[in-house]
Design an enzyme around this catalytic site. Sequence first.
Site, PDB file in Angstrom:
ATOM      1  N   ASP A  81       0.808  -1.222   0.000  1.00 56.94           N
ATOM      2  CA  ASP A  81       0.000   0.000   0.000  1.00 56.94           C
ATOM      3  C   ASP A  81       0.842   1.273   0.000  1.00 56.94           C
ATOM      4  OD1 ASP A  81      -2.321  -1.505   0.071  1.00 56.94           O
ATOM      5  OD2 ASP A  81      -2.517  -1.408   2.253  1.00 56.94           O
ATOM      6  N   ARG A 146     -15.756  -3.248  -2.118  1.00 60.13           N
ATOM      7  CA  ARG A 146     -14.962  -2.609  -1.078  1.00 60.13           C
ATOM      8  C   ARG A 146     -15.276  -3.266   0.234  1.00 60.13           C
ATOM      9  NH1 ARG A 146     -13.955   3.234  -0.109  1.00 60.13           N
ATOM     10  NH2 ARG A 146     -12.706   2.072   1.393  1.00 60.13           N
TER      11      ARG A 146
END
Length: 545
Positions: A81, A146
């Site tokens: 990330d 999500r």
Amino acid sequence: MANPIRLGTRASLLARTQSATVGNALSEIAGLPWEEIHIRTDGDDTSTSLNQPGNPGLFVSSLRRALLAGEVDVIVHSFKDLPSAPEPGIVLAAVPERENPCDVLVCRDGLTLATLPHAARIGTSSPRRSAMLLAQRPDLRIEPIRGNVDSRIRKALEGEVDAVVLAYAGIARIGRTDVISEVLDPEVVVPAPAQGALAVECREGDPLARLVAQLQDPLARFTTAAEREVLVGISAECTTAAGAYATFDGEELTLIAELFDEHQHSRVRVTRNAAIGDISSARAMGLFAASKLMLASDVNPVLLVRANDNEADAQALAALGIGSVTDSYLNMSTSLSRANADVLLAKLEDGVDWLVVTSQIAMPSWASLVGRDRLANALAEAKLKGMQVAVVGSKTAESVQELGVSIDLIPVLPSAVGLLAELPTGGGTVVFPHGSIAMRALPDGLRNRGWTITDGVVYETSVVRPEPISTTLLRSGDISAIILRSPSAARAVAQHLGSRTAIPVIVSGPTTAEQAESLGFTVAAVASSPSATDMAQAVAQVVLN
């Protein structure tokens, strides 16, 4: 009792589990307790896709702000990330032992990628996973989803989608490996760079970083260095569908990288002998692989070393079938002092005959120091009084024109020598904003001809430290040539290469050629002009013949 180590984390189960792993290990090393500080991130608060342009590092930025503000002492991320660019004031203190980097399929009926029914609905919001799944099964329907790991697993098990694709590491860390239907082959669905690894960050200069460094796993640091440099080399964004997977057998480092975009699908496999602690070699391998992803070619890539604006050269080279590696050897930044900028502005306001500009960063830096509106107004007034403007080339002309000023002279030979040849004789007054290591040929030449020069530094130029990663590629023979567009670039490369000057260089003009030759470089070609097209043509004559 000593203060506990404050470990910043998101509040999700996975983030807290990952942070606890680090916190417990760090507590044993330091002999101190640790406490969990929950931080809400921008990624938690957005309802838009995290893969949209403009959303890099949404789960990272809030944690980093808290670290820099002194609210926490350590932060832990999923290494995949992290944005590829470093954050000033923060150091990557450790990459602990890595979990399995593979992607997995979670399906209610225990099916595999091969046995999923026709047009099965697959839940993923990852451009990389979507592209690689569709490359194997074009019939699949990708449905963006999500949520945290648990919620995405639930969507598959309850039939909202037929399957979801997740990282093995995330599922393993929350103890849910029982739901995995298939571990996907990393050579088929290439994982995200650094997937399965954690990144532990501290403030730069914090003594705690030395303790955190004891959590480092050499193999994890080594392989992720190669993988993440692929992202740097392809200038990856959130929407980039790219994977990279490195393995090390004790002697050889092997890197598989794959890239999908609307124009192409490319895949490369690179193997090099390497030592596990040689992070520079691992990163260089990633940079080389990235160049091959961007353009498959039998010719090794050309090195572009400018501090910025390398895109035009890269595109012109690609049009001729030549790949490139971009790795800056110079840093350029606005001067820390505005004293010179104020003197130049005062002279401009008094009235001068000529403004001479030889760098496209000079005018933006000057404007930043004295104020854009004030400089633009002074230029406009000076023009009304008869001031003329001379620039070294078209890019520099654009930087001046952005301030509303017309150009009067661009020499046929785009260099300081060309300006000296074409500026009128007989003297006059000149304002000349420049960088900290600009050559003196132009101002000294004008003074010798009777001109009155007011010159001053408005931006700082320094050689990149530590050594750029591409020097490893230069020494290993993986670069076919270097483009040098300025004498300062030639000096910067020479400082890092030392006596290794046999690499052919292609230069933008005679001034740079003279400097390069004086440093011992082999000047293989001088471009007919500094335009990207002409530079690329000159390169082609050298590397394709």
